[in-house]
Design an enzyme around this catalytic site. Structure first.
Site, mmCIF file in Angstrom:
data_model
loop_
_atom_site.group_PDB
_atom_site.id
_atom_site.type_symbol
_atom_site.label_atom_id
_atom_site.label_comp_id
_atom_site.label_asym_id
_atom_site.label_seq_id
_atom_site.Cartn_x
_atom_site.Cartn_y
_atom_site.Cartn_z
ATOM 1 N N HIS A 109 60.298 9.220 114.588
ATOM 2 C CA HIS A 109 60.071 10.281 113.596
ATOM 3 C C HIS A 109 60.726 9.981 112.262
ATOM 4 C CE1 HIS A 109 59.306 13.287 117.081
ATOM 5 N NE2 HIS A 109 58.334 12.430 116.912
ATOM 6 N N CYS A 138 61.576 9.123 92.672
ATOM 7 C CA CYS A 138 61.494 7.686 92.976
ATOM 8 C C CYS A 138 62.157 6.914 91.826
ATOM 9 C CB CYS A 138 60.027 7.279 93.103
ATOM 10 S SG CYS A 138 59.813 5.483 93.214
ATOM 11 N N GLY A 178 67.969 14.042 126.716
ATOM 12 C CA GLY A 178 68.149 15.100 125.726
ATOM 13 C C GLY A 178 66.911 15.460 124.954
ATOM 14 N N SER A 180 63.255 18.017 125.162
ATOM 15 C CA SER A 180 62.550 19.091 125.876
ATOM 16 C C SER A 180 61.194 18.607 126.372
ATOM 17 C CB SER A 180 62.355 20.296 124.949
ATOM 18 O OG SER A 180 61.632 19.878 123.789
ATOM 19 N N ILE A 205 70.745 19.218 130.089
ATOM 20 C CA ILE A 205 71.564 20.325 130.593
ATOM 21 C C ILE A 205 70.705 21.339 131.340
ATOM 22 C CG2 ILE A 205 73.453 20.202 128.907
ATOM 23 C CD1 ILE A 205 71.970 22.340 127.257
HETATM 24 P P1 NAD Z 1 52.818 19.125 117.674
HETATM 25 O O1 NAD Z 1 51.745 20.106 117.356
HETATM 26 O O2 NAD Z 1 52.501 17.961 118.565
HETATM 27 O O3 NAD Z 1 54.053 19.863 118.202
HETATM 28 C C1 NAD Z 1 53.913 20.307 119.501
HETATM 29 C C2 NAD Z 1 55.220 20.891 119.747
HETATM 30 O O4 NAD Z 1 56.002 20.828 118.553
HETATM 31 C C3 NAD Z 1 55.076 22.337 120.102
HETATM 32 O O5 NAD Z 1 54.849 22.426 121.509
HETATM 33 C C4 NAD Z 1 56.409 22.853 119.648
HETATM 34 O O6 NAD Z 1 57.359 22.528 120.601
HETATM 35 C C5 NAD Z 1 56.655 22.016 118.413
HETATM 36 N N1 NAD Z 1 56.105 22.731 117.306
HETATM 37 C C6 NAD Z 1 54.961 22.505 116.604
HETATM 38 N N2 NAD Z 1 54.798 23.429 115.676
HETATM 39 C C7 NAD Z 1 55.869 24.243 115.801
HETATM 40 C C8 NAD Z 1 56.276 25.408 115.165
HETATM 41 N N3 NAD Z 1 55.541 25.926 114.175
HETATM 42 N N4 NAD Z 1 57.407 26.016 115.591
HETATM 43 C C9 NAD Z 1 58.157 25.468 116.576
HETATM 44 N N5 NAD Z 1 57.826 24.376 117.242
HETATM 45 C C10 NAD Z 1 56.697 23.800 116.832
HETATM 46 O O7 NAD Z 1 53.452 18.570 116.354
HETATM 47 P P2 NAD Z 1 52.591 17.815 115.386
HETATM 48 O O8 NAD Z 1 52.222 18.733 114.278
HETATM 49 O O9 NAD Z 1 51.476 17.110 116.125
HETATM 50 O O10 NAD Z 1 53.689 16.769 114.876
HETATM 51 C C11 NAD Z 1 53.263 15.419 114.823
HETATM 52 C C12 NAD Z 1 54.505 14.631 114.960
HETATM 53 O O11 NAD Z 1 55.513 15.103 114.009
HETATM 54 C C13 NAD Z 1 55.100 14.805 116.336
HETATM 55 O O12 NAD Z 1 55.520 13.558 116.797
HETATM 56 C C14 NAD Z 1 56.297 15.674 116.061
HETATM 57 O O13 NAD Z 1 57.340 15.415 116.977
HETATM 58 C C15 NAD Z 1 56.738 15.219 114.704
HETATM 59 N N6 NAD Z 1 57.614 16.210 114.050
HETATM 60 C C16 NAD Z 1 58.714 15.782 113.379
HETATM 61 C C17 NAD Z 1 59.529 16.710 112.783
HETATM 62 C C18 NAD Z 1 60.789 16.282 112.070
HETATM 63 O O14 NAD Z 1 61.452 17.119 111.439
HETATM 64 N N7 NAD Z 1 61.131 15.008 112.179
HETATM 65 C C19 NAD Z 1 59.257 18.068 112.837
HETATM 66 C C20 NAD Z 1 58.121 18.434 113.525
HETATM 67 C C21 NAD Z 1 57.288 17.504 114.140
HETATM 68 N N1 APR Z 2 73.149 17.030 126.879
HETATM 69 C C1 APR Z 2 71.888 16.804 127.340
HETATM 70 N N2 APR Z 2 70.806 17.487 126.919
HETATM 71 C C2 APR Z 2 70.998 18.449 125.990
HETATM 72 C C3 APR Z 2 72.276 18.762 125.468
HETATM 73 C C4 APR Z 2 73.379 17.991 125.946
HETATM 74 N N3 APR Z 2 74.632 18.203 125.522
HETATM 75 N N4 APR Z 2 72.142 19.787 124.574
HETATM 76 C C5 APR Z 2 70.824 20.090 124.534
HETATM 77 N N5 APR Z 2 70.134 19.303 125.394
HETATM 78 C C6 APR Z 2 68.691 19.281 125.656
HETATM 79 C C7 APR Z 2 68.024 20.645 125.680
HETATM 80 O O1 APR Z 2 68.101 21.184 126.988
HETATM 81 C C8 APR Z 2 66.581 20.258 125.303
HETATM 82 O O2 APR Z 2 65.856 19.896 126.459
HETATM 83 O O3 APR Z 2 68.107 18.595 124.559
HETATM 84 C C9 APR Z 2 66.758 19.022 124.409
HETATM 85 C C10 APR Z 2 66.506 19.301 122.942
HETATM 86 O O4 APR Z 2 65.134 19.633 122.846
HETATM 87 P P1 APR Z 2 64.533 19.960 121.412
HETATM 88 O O5 APR Z 2 65.465 20.847 120.672
HETATM 89 O O6 APR Z 2 63.118 20.389 121.645
HETATM 90 O O7 APR Z 2 64.555 18.570 120.653
HETATM 91 P P2 APR Z 2 63.544 17.370 120.847
HETATM 92 O O8 APR Z 2 63.065 17.300 122.266
HETATM 93 O O9 APR Z 2 64.223 16.176 120.290
HETATM 94 O O10 APR Z 2 62.323 17.789 119.880
HETATM 95 C C11 APR Z 2 61.283 16.791 119.719
HETATM 96 O O11 APR Z 2 60.274 18.102 117.936
HETATM 97 O O12 APR Z 2 60.619 19.413 116.077
HETATM 98 C C12 APR Z 2 60.250 18.159 116.522
HETATM 99 O O13 APR Z 2 60.369 16.113 115.467
HETATM 100 C C13 APR Z 2 61.166 17.117 116.009
HETATM 101 O O14 APR Z 2 62.065 15.172 117.073
HETATM 102 C C14 APR Z 2 61.853 16.571 117.247
HETATM 103 C C15 APR Z 2 60.803 16.825 118.286
#
Ligand code: NAD
Ligand code: APR
EC number: 2.3.1.286
Length: 237
Positions: A109, A138, A178, A180, A205
């Site tokens: 990401h 830039c 770590g 979801s 966790i």
């Molecule tokens: P997505 O539609 O695949 O996202 C699916 C999941 O993202 C949802 O199930 C939810 O968990 C989360 N999500 C999406 N929209 C959300 C919202 N409005 N509120 C809370 N959770 C939300 O995401 P996408 O649009 O296909 O994203 C494409 C890529 O961008 C993915 O790989 C995603 O992980 C990444 N991304 C990066 C960031 C960042 O800050 N680096 C933030 C969001 C998404």
């Molecule tokens: N040790 C292990 N796991 C942990 C801990 C800990 N101390 N604290 C939190 N977690 C787990 C939570 O239980 C959860 O399953 O880390 C996970 C965090 O999940 P998210 O907050 O959904 O983060 P992530 O899975 O990285 O989200 C994926 O979504 O918004 C986008 O691009 C963004 O990279 C992010 C992507």
């Protein structure tokens, strides 16, 4: 084959940085509980109000600048030293894996510490905290700069995704750390690894969308569970 010759791949999410004080996205204190991602982490939000998006990312940079790698980050860096084929794939944009010493890191990401010119696409590192001006420009052409991260609705960097997808297919042991497992396409990597015979081990966790797929689950804070697993696996215990 000896444990140390096994092909190990790790996928990390925000949970690996939680014990460093970096907020996750969906936990009780998660960022998406307090902010609306479509207002902050999407191309539409940036086009609508670049300064508002940059204020959020400047705040996240200031939070993360105070964070230091925790024992989970350090264990992953140590694994890279002794496992010849180890590869670390991260969804995180905080740069803490590199700060802990990991060198072979696929940033699916992007990175909060990199900027990208919206006009020419050029990319550069900028670790200044606080940023002298918002939005940043830039240095080469003066156009608007954006964070070099992947937003909702955007595709992942092609090279990073291709490398991660290939590594998942070749893994013998795939660590899910770590995350979801809710966001695609990163969440498909463990399924792809399992379809190619990998053993899945989850460190979290709580239960996640990926727990049913796991052959082994280490429940607890990853700063404690991963070093314990690694000591057992590497025979160091
Ligand atoms: P997505 O539609 O695949 O996202 C699916 C999941 O993202 C949802 O199930 C939810 O968990 C989360 N999500 C999406 N929209 C959300 C919202 N409005 N509120 C809370 N959770 C939300 O995401 P996408 O649009 O296909 O994203 C494409 C890529 O961008 C993915 O790989 C995603 O992980 C990444 N991304 C990066 C960031 C960042 O800050 N680096 C933030 C969001 C998404
Ligand atoms: N040790 C292990 N796991 C942990 C801990 C800990 N101390 N604290 C939190 N977690 C787990 C939570 O239980 C959860 O399953 O880390 C996970 C965090 O999940 P998210 O907050 O959904 O983060 P992530 O899975 O990285 O989200 C994926 O979504 O918004 C986008 O691009 C963004 O990279 C992010 C992507």
């Amino acid at each position: 084959m000896g444990a140390m010759r096994r092909r190990v791949v790790a996928l990390t999410g925000a949970g690996v940085s939680a014990e460093s004080g970096v907020p996750t996205f969906r936990g009780p204190e998660g960022l998406w509980r307090r902010y609306r991602p479509e207002e902050l982490a999407s191309p539409e939000a940036f086009a609508r109000d670049p300064i508002r998006v940059w204020e959020w990312y400047a705040w996240r940079r200031e939070c993360i600048a105070r964070a230091t790698p925790n024992p989970a980050h350090r264990t992953l860096a140590a694994m890279e030293e002794v496992l010849p084929d180890f590869l670390l794939i991260t969804q995180n944009v905080d740069g803490l894996h590199s700060q802990a010493g990991s060198r072979r890191v696929i940033e699916l990401h992007g990175s909060l510490w990199r900027m990208r010119c919206v006009r020419e696409g050029r990319v550069w590192e900028d670790r200044r905290v606080p940023l002298p001006e918002l939005p940043p420009r830039c240095p080469a052409c003066g156009a608007l700069a954006r964070p070099d991260v992947v937003w909702f609705g955007e595709p992942l960097p092609k090279a990073a995704w291709t490398q991660a997808f290939r590594a998942a297919a070749e893994a013998e042991i795939f660590l899910i750390i770590g995350t979801s497992g809710l966001v695609e396409p990163a969440a498909s990597l463990p399924r792809w690894a399992r379809a190619h015979g990998a053993r899945l081990i989850e460190f979290n966790i709580e239960d996640t969308a990926l727990t049913p797929l796991a052959d082994e689950v280490w429940r607890g804070p990853v700063g404690e569970t991963l070093p314990r697993w690694w000591a057992q696996f590497s025979g160091a215990s």
